[in-house]
Design a protein around this motif. Structure first.
Motif, PDB file in Angstrom:
ATOM      1  N   ILE A  80       1.026  -1.705   0.160  1.00  0.00           N
ATOM      2  CA  ILE A  80       0.306  -0.100  -0.176  1.00  0.00           C
ATOM      3  C   ILE A  80       0.747   1.297  -0.228  1.00  0.00           C
ATOM      4  O   ILE A  80       0.609   1.598  -0.914  1.00  0.00           O
ATOM      5  CB  ILE A  80      -1.041   0.003   1.073  1.00  0.00           C
ATOM      6  N   PRO A  81       2.162   1.403   0.428  1.00  0.00           N
ATOM      7  CA  PRO A  81       2.291   2.535   1.007  1.00  0.00           C
ATOM      8  C   PRO A  81       3.508   2.626  -0.409  1.00  0.00           C
ATOM      9  O   PRO A  81       3.601   3.757  -1.079  1.00  0.00           O
ATOM     10  CB  PRO A  81       3.383   3.132   2.339  1.00  0.00           C
ATOM     11  N   ILE A  82       3.740   1.369  -1.273  1.00  0.00           N
ATOM     12  CA  ILE A  82       5.349   1.501  -2.118  1.00  0.00           C
ATOM     13  C   ILE A  82       3.619   2.178  -3.310  1.00  0.00           C
ATOM     14  O   ILE A  82       4.382   3.138  -4.060  1.00  0.00           O
ATOM     15  CB  ILE A  82       5.133   0.019  -2.484  1.00  0.00           C
ATOM     16  N   GLY A  83       2.483   1.548  -2.816  1.00  0.00           N
ATOM     17  CA  GLY A  83       1.404   1.834  -4.255  1.00  0.00           C
ATOM     18  C   GLY A  83       1.189   3.374  -4.077  1.00  0.00           C
ATOM     19  O   GLY A  83       1.047   4.236  -5.250  1.00  0.00           O
ATOM     20  N   ASP A  84       1.274   3.967  -3.110  1.00  0.00           N
ATOM     21  CA  ASP A  84       0.853   5.388  -3.453  1.00  0.00           C
ATOM     22  C   ASP A  84       2.031   5.624  -3.492  1.00  0.00           C
ATOM     23  O   ASP A  84       1.847   7.151  -3.967  1.00  0.00           O
ATOM     24  CB  ASP A  84       0.315   5.741  -1.346  1.00  0.00           C
ATOM     25  N   ALA A  85       3.369   5.612  -3.518  1.00  0.00           N
ATOM     26  CA  ALA A  85       4.254   6.461  -4.017  1.00  0.00           C
ATOM     27  C   ALA A  85       4.122   6.181  -5.182  1.00  0.00           C
ATOM     28  O   ALA A  85       4.504   7.750  -5.738  1.00  0.00           O
ATOM     29  CB  ALA A  85       5.803   5.838  -3.252  1.00  0.00           C
ATOM     30  N   ILE A  86       4.465   5.718  -5.702  1.00  0.00           N
ATOM     31  CA  ILE A  86       4.175   5.187  -7.660  1.00  0.00           C
ATOM     32  C   ILE A  86       2.724   5.875  -8.222  1.00  0.00           C
ATOM     33  O   ILE A  86       2.874   6.919  -8.837  1.00  0.00           O
ATOM     34  CB  ILE A  86       3.510   4.022  -7.425  1.00  0.00           C
ATOM     35  N   ALA A  87       1.713   6.076  -7.262  1.00  0.00           N
ATOM     36  CA  ALA A  87       1.028   6.927  -7.949  1.00  0.00           C
ATOM     37  C   ALA A  87       0.765   8.600  -7.507  1.00  0.00           C
ATOM     38  O   ALA A  87       0.703   9.503  -8.714  1.00  0.00           O
ATOM     39  CB  ALA A  87      -0.708   7.172  -7.001  1.00  0.00           C
ATOM     40  N   ALA A  88       1.870   8.917  -6.414  1.00  0.00           N
ATOM     41  CA  ALA A  88       2.607  10.127  -6.960  1.00  0.00           C
ATOM     42  C   ALA A  88       3.522  10.712  -7.311  1.00  0.00           C
ATOM     43  O   ALA A  88       3.590  11.727  -8.251  1.00  0.00           O
ATOM     44  CB  ALA A  88       2.798  10.598  -5.495  1.00  0.00           C
ATOM     45  N   PRO A 125       5.170  11.801 -10.751  1.00  0.00           N
ATOM     46  CA  PRO A 125       5.074  11.955 -11.542  1.00  0.00           C
ATOM     47  C   PRO A 125       5.417  11.602 -13.136  1.00  0.00           C
ATOM     48  O   PRO A 125       4.656  11.578 -14.556  1.00  0.00           O
ATOM     49  CB  PRO A 125       4.881  13.191 -11.789  1.00  0.00           C
ATOM     50  N   TYR A 126       6.477  10.295 -12.871  1.00  0.00           N
ATOM     51  CA  TYR A 126       7.516   9.807 -13.833  1.00  0.00           C
ATOM     52  C   TYR A 126       6.823   8.631 -13.926  1.00  0.00           C
ATOM     53  O   TYR A 126       7.621   7.872 -15.464  1.00  0.00           O
ATOM     54  CB  TYR A 126       8.770   9.794 -13.889  1.00  0.00           C
ATOM     55  N   ILE A 127       6.167   7.486 -14.012  1.00  0.00           N
ATOM     56  CA  ILE A 127       5.405   6.683 -13.608  1.00  0.00           C
ATOM     57  C   ILE A 127       4.163   6.564 -14.040  1.00  0.00           C
ATOM     58  O   ILE A 127       3.322   7.280 -13.202  1.00  0.00           O
ATOM     59  CB  ILE A 127       6.199   6.263 -12.443  1.00  0.00           C
ATOM     60  N   SER A 128       3.748   6.040 -15.448  1.00  0.00           N
ATOM     61  CA  SER A 128       2.448   5.764 -15.594  1.00  0.00           C
ATOM     62  C   SER A 128       2.019   4.291 -14.743  1.00  0.00           C
ATOM     63  O   SER A 128       2.296   3.856 -14.271  1.00  0.00           O
ATOM     64  CB  SER A 128       2.415   5.772 -17.024  1.00  0.00           C
ATOM     65  N   ASN A 129       0.777   5.111 -13.358  1.00  0.00           N
ATOM     66  CA  ASN A 129       0.229   4.620 -12.978  1.00  0.00           C
ATOM     67  C   ASN A 129      -0.937   3.897 -13.019  1.00  0.00           C
ATOM     68  O   ASN A 129      -2.228   3.630 -12.284  1.00  0.00           O
ATOM     69  CB  ASN A 129       0.559   4.948 -11.777  1.00  0.00           C
ATOM     70  N   ARG A 130      -1.880   4.482 -14.373  1.00  0.00           N
ATOM     71  CA  ARG A 130      -2.717   4.001 -14.298  1.00  0.00           C
ATOM     72  C   ARG A 130      -2.789   2.445 -14.151  1.00  0.00           C
ATOM     73  O   ARG A 130      -3.913   1.691 -14.008  1.00  0.00           O
ATOM     74  CB  ARG A 130      -3.095   4.037 -15.780  1.00  0.00           C
ATOM     75  N   TYR A 131      -1.327   1.316 -14.454  1.00  0.00           N
ATOM     76  CA  TYR A 131      -1.968  -0.230 -14.233  1.00  0.00           C
ATOM     77  C   TYR A 131      -0.730  -0.706 -13.334  1.00  0.00           C
ATOM     78  O   TYR A 131      -0.619  -1.651 -13.073  1.00  0.00           O
ATOM     79  CB  TYR A 131      -1.672  -0.495 -15.688  1.00  0.00           C
ATOM     80  N   SER A 132      -0.831   0.137 -12.293  1.00  0.00           N
ATOM     81  CA  SER A 132       0.435   0.065 -11.629  1.00  0.00           C
ATOM     82  C   SER A 132      -0.388  -1.240 -10.565  1.00  0.00           C
ATOM     83  O   SER A 132       0.178  -1.651  -8.862  1.00  0.00           O
ATOM     84  CB  SER A 132       1.067   0.859 -10.970  1.00  0.00           C
ATOM     85  N   ASN A 133      -1.922  -0.691 -10.682  1.00  0.00           N
ATOM     86  CA  ASN A 133      -2.678  -2.009  -9.295  1.00  0.00           C
ATOM     87  C   ASN A 133      -2.267  -3.247  -9.630  1.00  0.00           C
ATOM     88  O   ASN A 133      -2.836  -3.997 -10.444  1.00  0.00           O
ATOM     89  CB  ASN A 133      -3.867  -1.128  -9.009  1.00  0.00           C
ATOM     90  N   PRO A 134      -1.696  -3.909  -8.817  1.00  0.00           N
ATOM     91  CA  PRO A 134      -1.169  -5.623  -8.874  1.00  0.00           C
ATOM     92  C   PRO A 134      -2.654  -6.254  -8.865  1.00  0.00           C
ATOM     93  O   PRO A 134      -3.071  -7.658  -9.958  1.00  0.00           O
ATOM     94  CB  PRO A 134      -0.637  -6.303  -7.711  1.00  0.00           C
TER      95      PRO A 134
END
Length: 283
Positions: free
Chosen positions: A197-205, A207-216
């Motif tokens: 969860i904290p890793i996912g929150d950081a990924i979502a924040a 701007p250099y990572i496309s996070n549309r599909y970052s939820n496993p």
């Protein structure tokens, strides 16, 4: 061509329906044809239409990619009219179809619709691209005309049909790869005893990572599923292997990603019917 052309739509799934709805809302006269009632009665009227959009299935099966439904649809279009393929097709397909139908102008315009938000995706696209199959004045003019009647977008471009087809696959298969890779990162975190969860929150924040599909856990389970991802990645893998047989390492990248995704899908029994439709019952 009249300022307000008669617009035809072949196929009334979520792509064809939502595009037809949008054109009607913007004041165009629309003819819809599909195999379902009440549209099946409009088959002969498609030949009257100035511009015809084709949004029909293009399945990938155990025997390969199949564009035959698209080609049967183009048979219905009137001589001298313009055909805009919206169905996802392998790079080079529009050029091949144009050669088969030289008495029509055939072009490709990719769609980027999600089933849940299709209506909004049609009316507010992030890009509007038209790919022409021949570099002639007639095709250039038709491409610009179709671009003008499509919903406005912040990015618009006329390119070759093969370039537009590659762009569509870049969109779908990059999402596929992201789903697979973020699932691998999730498993790494789990193996190290860490909370995603904290890793996912950081990924979502970031701007250099496309996070549309970052939820496993993507939609109904793990892995890249749905009606587009599974079939389109398999089709592109097969095309790449055919066109670039000398690139064994590149082909192995496709193969590894595909096998990893199938493993993820099987682990949660996600989209089993779609997997079997692409790979067969013994996958």
């Amino acid at each position: 061509m009249n300022e307000k052309p008669l617009i035809g739509f072949i196929g009334q799934g979520y792509v064809g329906k939502n595009y037809a709805d949008d054109f009607e809302q913007r004041g165009f006269e629309v003819i819809r044809y599909a195999l379902e009632e009440p549209f099946v009665a409009n088959k002969a009227r498609i030949a009257e239409c100035d511009v015809v959009f084709v949004g029909v299935p293009t399945p990938t099966t155990p025997t390969g990619f199949d564009a035959s439904i698209v080609e049967r649809a183009i048979d219905l279009v009137g001589i001298g009219k313009t055909v805009v393929i919206k169905s996802t097709i392998l790079p080079g397909t529009t050029v091949r179809i144009q050669k088969k139908y030289p008495d029509r102008i055939v072009m490709y315009s990719p769609e980027f619709l999600s089933e849940v938000t299709a209506r909004e995706d049609v009316s507010t696209p992030f890009a509007s691209v038209v790919g022409i199959s021949e570099n002639t004045e007639a095709h250039q003019a038709a491409g610009k005309y179709v671009l003008d009647i499509l919903p406005p977008a912040p990015f618009i471009k006329v390119m070759t049909s093969t370039e537009a087809e590659i762009f569509k696959y870049a969109h779908n298969t990059s999402g596929y790869i992201q789903v697979v890779f973020f699932n691998m990162l999730y498993d790494l975190a789990q193996s190290l005893g860490q909370n995603w969860i904290p890793i996912g929150d950081a990924i979502a924040a970031d701007p250099y990572i496309s996070n549309r599909y970052s939820n496993p856990i993507h939609k109904t389970g793990r892995g890249a599923g749905g009606h587009c991802f599974i079939k389109d990645f398999a089709a592109l893998h097969a095309l790449y292997a055919e066109i670039r047989p000398e690139d064994a390492l590149g082909i192995s990248v496709f193969a590894a990603a595909e096998q990893k995704n199938l493993q993820l899908l099987r682990s949660t029994k996600k989209d089993e019917d779609l997997v079997q439709g692409v790979y067969g019952p013994n996958i």
